[in-house]
Structures are given as structure tokens and as C-alpha cells.
Design a protein around this motif. Structure first.
Motif, PDB file in Angstrom:
ATOM      1  N   ASN B  15     -23.224  81.937  29.166  1.00  0.00           N
ATOM      2  CA  ASN B  15     -23.847  81.218  30.284  1.00  0.00           C
ATOM      3  C   ASN B  15     -23.636  81.888  31.641  1.00  0.00           C
ATOM      4  OD1 ASN B  15     -24.697  79.280  28.458  1.00  0.00           O
ATOM      5  ND2 ASN B  15     -22.873  77.996  28.767  1.00  0.00           N
ATOM      6  N   GLY B  16     -23.760  83.194  31.690  1.00  0.00           N
ATOM      7  CA  GLY B  16     -23.639  83.903  32.963  1.00  0.00           C
ATOM      8  C   GLY B  16     -22.221  84.034  33.478  1.00  0.00           C
ATOM      9  N   GLU B  17     -21.246  83.749  32.624  1.00  0.00           N
ATOM     10  CA  GLU B  17     -19.843  83.848  33.036  1.00  0.00           C
ATOM     11  C   GLU B  17     -19.072  84.771  32.097  1.00  0.00           C
ATOM     12  OE1 GLU B  17     -18.971  79.400  34.922  1.00  0.00           O
ATOM     13  OE2 GLU B  17     -17.744  80.179  33.280  1.00  0.00           O
ATOM     14  N   ILE B  18     -18.153  85.528  32.672  1.00  0.00           N
ATOM     15  CA  ILE B  18     -17.224  86.322  31.875  1.00  0.00           C
ATOM     16  C   ILE B  18     -15.814  85.935  32.309  1.00  0.00           C
ATOM     17  CG2 ILE B  18     -16.408  88.651  31.306  1.00  0.00           C
ATOM     18  CD1 ILE B  18     -19.202  89.693  31.864  1.00  0.00           C
ATOM     19  N   LYS B  23      -9.661  82.765  32.966  1.00  0.00           N
ATOM     20  CA  LYS B  23      -9.932  83.010  34.384  1.00  0.00           C
ATOM     21  C   LYS B  23     -11.257  83.751  34.529  1.00  0.00           C
ATOM     22  CE  LYS B  23      -8.084  85.365  38.399  1.00  0.00           C
ATOM     23  NZ  LYS B  23      -7.191  86.441  38.860  1.00  0.00           N
ATOM     24  N   ILE B  24     -12.149  83.188  35.332  1.00  0.00           N
ATOM     25  CA  ILE B  24     -13.479  83.794  35.493  1.00  0.00           C
ATOM     26  C   ILE B  24     -13.378  85.092  36.304  1.00  0.00           C
ATOM     27  CG2 ILE B  24     -15.771  83.493  36.527  1.00  0.00           C
ATOM     28  CD1 ILE B  24     -15.492  80.483  35.870  1.00  0.00           C
ATOM     29  N   VAL B  25     -13.903  86.182  35.729  1.00  0.00           N
ATOM     30  CA  VAL B  25     -13.886  87.475  36.433  1.00  0.00           C
ATOM     31  C   VAL B  25     -15.292  87.888  36.872  1.00  0.00           C
ATOM     32  CG1 VAL B  25     -11.800  88.303  35.288  1.00  0.00           C
ATOM     33  CG2 VAL B  25     -14.036  88.735  34.227  1.00  0.00           C
ATOM     34  N   PHE B  26     -16.293  87.179  36.347  1.00  0.00           N
ATOM     35  CA  PHE B  26     -17.678  87.455  36.758  1.00  0.00           C
ATOM     36  C   PHE B  26     -18.501  86.193  36.553  1.00  0.00           C
ATOM     37  CE2 PHE B  26     -22.044  88.367  35.489  1.00  0.00           C
ATOM     38  CZ  PHE B  26     -22.495  89.065  36.594  1.00  0.00           C
ATOM     39  N   LYS B  27     -19.368  85.929  37.528  1.00  0.00           N
ATOM     40  CA  LYS B  27     -20.228  84.759  37.397  1.00  0.00           C
ATOM     41  C   LYS B  27     -21.546  85.038  38.109  1.00  0.00           C
ATOM     42  CE  LYS B  27     -20.183  79.756  37.950  1.00  0.00           C
ATOM     43  NZ  LYS B  27     -19.391  78.588  38.302  1.00  0.00           N
ATOM     44  N   THR B  28     -22.641  84.658  37.490  1.00  0.00           N
ATOM     45  CA  THR B  28     -23.952  84.830  38.125  1.00  0.00           C
ATOM     46  C   THR B  28     -24.820  83.611  37.836  1.00  0.00           C
ATOM     47  OG1 THR B  28     -25.972  86.166  38.183  1.00  0.00           O
ATOM     48  CG2 THR B  28     -24.822  86.092  36.097  1.00  0.00           C
ATOM     49  N   LEU B  29     -25.779  83.384  38.719  1.00  0.00           N
ATOM     50  CA  LEU B  29     -26.713  82.278  38.496  1.00  0.00           C
ATOM     51  C   LEU B  29     -27.894  82.702  37.641  1.00  0.00           C
ATOM     52  CD1 LEU B  29     -26.718  80.657  42.062  1.00  0.00           C
ATOM     53  CD2 LEU B  29     -25.523  79.868  40.005  1.00  0.00           C
ATOM     54  N   GLU B  30     -27.960  84.028  37.377  1.00  0.00           N
ATOM     55  CA  GLU B  30     -29.011  84.530  36.486  1.00  0.00           C
ATOM     56  C   GLU B  30     -28.873  83.850  35.123  1.00  0.00           C
ATOM     57  OE1 GLU B  30     -31.401  86.594  37.038  1.00  0.00           O
ATOM     58  OE2 GLU B  30     -30.853  87.874  38.719  1.00  0.00           O
ATOM     59  N   THR B  31     -29.991  83.611  34.477  1.00  0.00           N
ATOM     60  CA  THR B  31     -29.919  82.979  33.162  1.00  0.00           C
ATOM     61  C   THR B  31     -30.397  83.910  32.043  1.00  0.00           C
ATOM     62  OG1 THR B  31     -32.078  81.990  33.582  1.00  0.00           O
ATOM     63  CG2 THR B  31     -30.150  80.613  34.001  1.00  0.00           C
ATOM     64  N   GLU B  32     -31.315  84.837  32.386  1.00  0.00           N
ATOM     65  CA  GLU B  32     -31.834  85.758  31.369  1.00  0.00           C
ATOM     66  C   GLU B  32     -30.758  86.768  30.978  1.00  0.00           C
ATOM     67  OE1 GLU B  32     -35.105  85.771  30.073  1.00  0.00           O
ATOM     68  OE2 GLU B  32     -35.203  83.825  31.052  1.00  0.00           O
ATOM     69  N   PHE B  33     -30.747  87.138  29.712  1.00  0.00           N
ATOM     70  CA  PHE B  33     -29.701  88.020  29.194  1.00  0.00           C
ATOM     71  C   PHE B  33     -29.633  89.355  29.945  1.00  0.00           C
ATOM     72  CE2 PHE B  33     -28.125  91.310  26.320  1.00  0.00           C
ATOM     73  CZ  PHE B  33     -26.957  90.749  25.863  1.00  0.00           C
ATOM     74  N   LYS B 173     -30.225  83.710  23.470  1.00  0.00           N
ATOM     75  CA  LYS B 173     -28.933  83.024  23.541  1.00  0.00           C
ATOM     76  C   LYS B 173     -27.821  84.018  23.207  1.00  0.00           C
ATOM     77  CE  LYS B 173     -30.534  78.394  22.395  1.00  0.00           C
ATOM     78  NZ  LYS B 173     -30.544  77.307  21.420  1.00  0.00           N
ATOM     79  N   TYR B 174     -26.720  83.924  23.910  1.00  0.00           N
ATOM     80  CA  TYR B 174     -25.638  84.859  23.657  1.00  0.00           C
ATOM     81  C   TYR B 174     -24.278  84.175  23.814  1.00  0.00           C
ATOM     82  CZ  TYR B 174     -25.479  84.978  28.760  1.00  0.00           C
ATOM     83  OH  TYR B 174     -25.390  84.615  30.081  1.00  0.00           O
ATOM     84  N   ASN B 175     -23.315  84.676  23.074  1.00  0.00           N
ATOM     85  CA  ASN B 175     -21.987  84.078  23.100  1.00  0.00           C
ATOM     86  C   ASN B 175     -20.990  85.084  22.542  1.00  0.00           C
ATOM     87  OD1 ASN B 175     -19.783  82.350  23.077  1.00  0.00           O
ATOM     88  ND2 ASN B 175     -20.415  81.272  21.204  1.00  0.00           N
ATOM     89  N   ALA B 176     -19.973  85.411  23.330  1.00  0.00           N
ATOM     90  CA  ALA B 176     -18.937  86.319  22.835  1.00  0.00           C
ATOM     91  C   ALA B 176     -17.559  85.726  23.093  1.00  0.00           C
ATOM     92  CB  ALA B 176     -19.052  87.678  23.514  1.00  0.00           C
ATOM     93  N   PHE B 177     -16.711  85.830  22.083  1.00  0.00           N
ATOM     94  CA  PHE B 177     -15.314  85.400  22.195  1.00  0.00           C
ATOM     95  C   PHE B 177     -14.476  86.466  21.504  1.00  0.00           C
ATOM     96  CE2 PHE B 177     -11.909  82.778  19.910  1.00  0.00           C
ATOM     97  CZ  PHE B 177     -11.025  82.789  20.976  1.00  0.00           C
ATOM     98  N   LEU B 178     -13.684  87.174  22.272  1.00  0.00           N
ATOM     99  CA  LEU B 178     -12.847  88.246  21.719  1.00  0.00           C
ATOM    100  C   LEU B 178     -11.377  87.920  21.968  1.00  0.00           C
ATOM    101  CD1 LEU B 178     -15.629  89.730  21.826  1.00  0.00           C
ATOM    102  CD2 LEU B 178     -14.381  91.813  22.433  1.00  0.00           C
ATOM    103  N   TYR B 179     -10.516  88.306  21.059  1.00  0.00           N
ATOM    104  CA  TYR B 179      -9.082  88.123  21.289  1.00  0.00           C
ATOM    105  C   TYR B 179      -8.280  89.176  20.539  1.00  0.00           C
ATOM    106  CZ  TYR B 179      -9.360  85.473  16.850  1.00  0.00           C
ATOM    107  OH  TYR B 179      -9.603  85.073  15.553  1.00  0.00           O
ATOM    108  N   VAL B 180      -7.119  89.489  21.095  1.00  0.00           N
ATOM    109  CA  VAL B 180      -6.257  90.520  20.505  1.00  0.00           C
ATOM    110  C   VAL B 180      -5.057  89.845  19.859  1.00  0.00           C
ATOM    111  CG1 VAL B 180      -4.799  92.529  20.975  1.00  0.00           C
ATOM    112  CG2 VAL B 180      -6.950  92.226  22.226  1.00  0.00           C
ATOM    113  N   THR B 201     -14.903  77.454  26.176  1.00  0.00           N
ATOM    114  CA  THR B 201     -16.214  77.559  26.826  1.00  0.00           C
ATOM    115  C   THR B 201     -17.332  77.228  25.851  1.00  0.00           C
ATOM    116  OG1 THR B 201     -16.442  79.887  26.295  1.00  0.00           O
ATOM    117  CG2 THR B 201     -15.526  79.354  28.457  1.00  0.00           C
ATOM    118  N   ASN B 202     -17.005  76.654  24.716  1.00  0.00           N
ATOM    119  CA  ASN B 202     -18.040  76.388  23.713  1.00  0.00           C
ATOM    120  C   ASN B 202     -18.128  74.924  23.317  1.00  0.00           C
ATOM    121  OD1 ASN B 202     -19.337  79.042  22.764  1.00  0.00           O
ATOM    122  ND2 ASN B 202     -17.164  79.517  22.973  1.00  0.00           N
TER     123      ASN B 202
END
Lengths: 84, 203
Positions: B15-18, B23-33, B173-180, B201-202
């Protein structure tokens, strides 16, 4: 010929997704591979498809591409010769 | 599940957030991938033009890994990825380029991404990771599948760490969840904890 060179630069940027490169940054003699634009082997295949799709030129031997795709100058010269 | 492994850190892209560890490190109001990915690249990635040649799945996984592995020095890391749509998003684009026999111009640059595990390859190249990797395709996020395979890798000393992921792109639609996962970390590597972090976030 200069129109063709301009057109080739625009097509290369668009089709190879060179997001941070502008037409003005590509000199006619710049090497397209290696130290120049830094294109890779997949890009070379894309250029072969582009020649076919946009100019109706089929490369019978992909090895020919090495000379043809050296620079914008060599590409334009090859296309012009084929179209003549 | 064994509880002697831990989740060191995690990242989300949706949803435009990373975010990293919530903790949010990037956010945009853009909606298109596409514009979301481009704007995130401009802010978070330093000079890696190959990013723009990647397919959508690889771009998504790449950005999620970029923020997560920024300060990671240990390259002995396996990768266990998963998603629902596999590489369908790219497969459809490729198929449309070859469906008309009179306009048959298959793109080599698109074709090379018609496998989901290429996403792991792009991350491996960027972070110089040489190790075991596996990509599961399943209906929905499964902490059980990821944790079972991860524990196995760590138990058998196949790697010191495992980068786990759910990275899915389909129809915009996109969704990523990564963990180490490793022997040290903040969160216990349990299915309950993985699901809790995934759902941050899901929900």
C-alpha cells in the motif's frame, strides 16, 4: 541519417528500460556495451528483436550483432544500408 | 517448533509503504505499482540501474530486501521464499507478446523473468548471497511451511541465517514480507510470532 540516430537512441532507452539515461547522454560513437551504456547479453537479444520488429531486418547470424551494435553510428549505418 | 532460532528483523512493502521492523522508511500517496516502485528506488537505492530492467515481482522483492539487508554483512544466508501468483504477472505480459502469430516478437528481457525464483536471483546478485534457496507457491501465507523448511536448513548447518519471504504481485496488487532468521534476534522464531509480524500490515 541524424533522424535515424535520434530515433534509435529513443527506442533503445525505451525498450531497454534505461530509466536514468537521456538521449543527449548517448553520443553517436559511444560503445553500447561494456564501458559505454553497459548493455548486457539480454539487451543484445532485445536489439535483434527491435531490428526485426521496427525495421524488418532479420539477423541470420546473431554473431553479426557484435559489429552492428557497437554504437549508434554502426547501427544507423547498417539499417540505412539494408534499407537502401 | 524449536524455539532456539530467532527473527532478527523484518520488512514489509504494501500500500505505498515500506517499513523495517515496523518503522516506516518510505511512504507515498501513489497507488499504482510502477510509480510506487520508482519513487521507492529513488529514495532508498543507490545507483543500481538494473532495477528498472527487472519484472514487478523482482522489483518488489528487491526493495524489501534492500531495506532489510542494508547493514547485513553475513553472506552465509539461505533463502526460503513463497507467494500465491508465482510469476503470473510477468507470464501474462509475455504471453500477450506471442499470442498473435503475425506480430510474433517475443521479448528475451521479459522471458527471463517468467520464473518466480528469478526474484531470489536478483537479491542474491545484489547482496552477494551464495547459498541454498527454495521458492514455494501456495494459496496463502503459511508460516508453518516457511518455518519448517527454515529450521531444517539451520539444524543441518546449511547456512547461518535464512532470509524468508512472502512476495506476491498480481493484477496491480502487491505485498511483500521478508524476515531474517538466525540464532540471535529480537523475536522468537515461532509460527505465532511470524504470523503476528506478518499481520502487522496485513489486517
Amino acid at each position: 541519417m541524424s533522424e535515424l540516430k535520434q530515433e534509435l537512441k529513443e527506442k533503445i532507452i525505451e525498450q531497454l528500460n534505461l530509466e536514468d539515461v537521456s538521449v543527449e547522454e548517448i553520443a553517436d560513437n559511444d560503445p553500447l556495451f561494456g564501458d559505454g551504456l553497459g548493455l548486457d547479453s539480454i539487451d543484445a537479444l532485445e536489439l535483434i528483436v527491435m531490428l526485426d520488429k521496427d525495421y524488418g531486418i532479420k539477423l541470420a547470424d546473431p554473431k553479426e550483432g557484435r559489429k552492428i551494435f557497437e554504437s549508434i553510428n554502426t547501427m544507423a549505418a547498417y539499417i540505412s544500408a539494408k534499407k537502401a | 517448533m524449536k524455539n532456539d532460532y530467532y527473527i532478527e528483523s523484518y520488512s514489509h512493502v504494501k500500500n505505498g509503504e515500506i517499513s523495517v521492523n515496523g518503522k516506516i522508511v518510505f511512504k507515498t500517496l501513489e497507488t499504482e505499482f510502477k510509480p510506487v516502485m520508482k519513487a521507492a528506488y529513488k529514495k532508498l537505492v543507490v545507483d543500481y540501474p538494473k532495477f528498472f530492467k527487472m519484472d514487478n515481482l523482482s522489483k518488489l522483492g528487491f526493495l524489501a530486501a534492500e531495506v532489510l539487508l542494508k547493514n547485513e554483512s553475513d553472506k552465509d544466508m539461505a533463502m526460503v521464499f513463497s507467494n500465491r501468483a508465482s510469476s503470473l504477472d510477468t507470464d501474462r505480459g509475455y504471453q500477450s507478446s506471442i499470442k498473435d502469430s503475425t506480430q510474433y516478437y517475443p521479448s528475451p528481457a521479459v522471458f527471463v523473468y517468467t520464473l518466480a525464483n528469478i526474484c531470489m536471483g536478483e537479491i542474491s546478485i545484489r547482496h552477494q548471497i551464495h547459498s541454498e534457496n527454495c521458492f514455494f507457491v501456495m494459496d496463502e501465507f503459511s508460516s508453518e511451511t516457511l518455518s519448517y523448511y527454515t529450521n531444517q536448513l539451520l539444524d543441518e548447518n546449511k547456512a547461518k541465517k535464512v532470509l524468508c519471504a512472502w512476495v506476491d504481485v498480481d493484477n496491480g496488487k502487491y505485498n511483500a514480507f521478508l524476515y531474517v532468521v538466525s540464532k540471535k534476534g529480537t523475536f522468537v522464531h515461532s509460527n505465532a510470532e511470524i504470523n503476528r509480524l506478518y499481520k502487522t500490515t496485513n489486517e
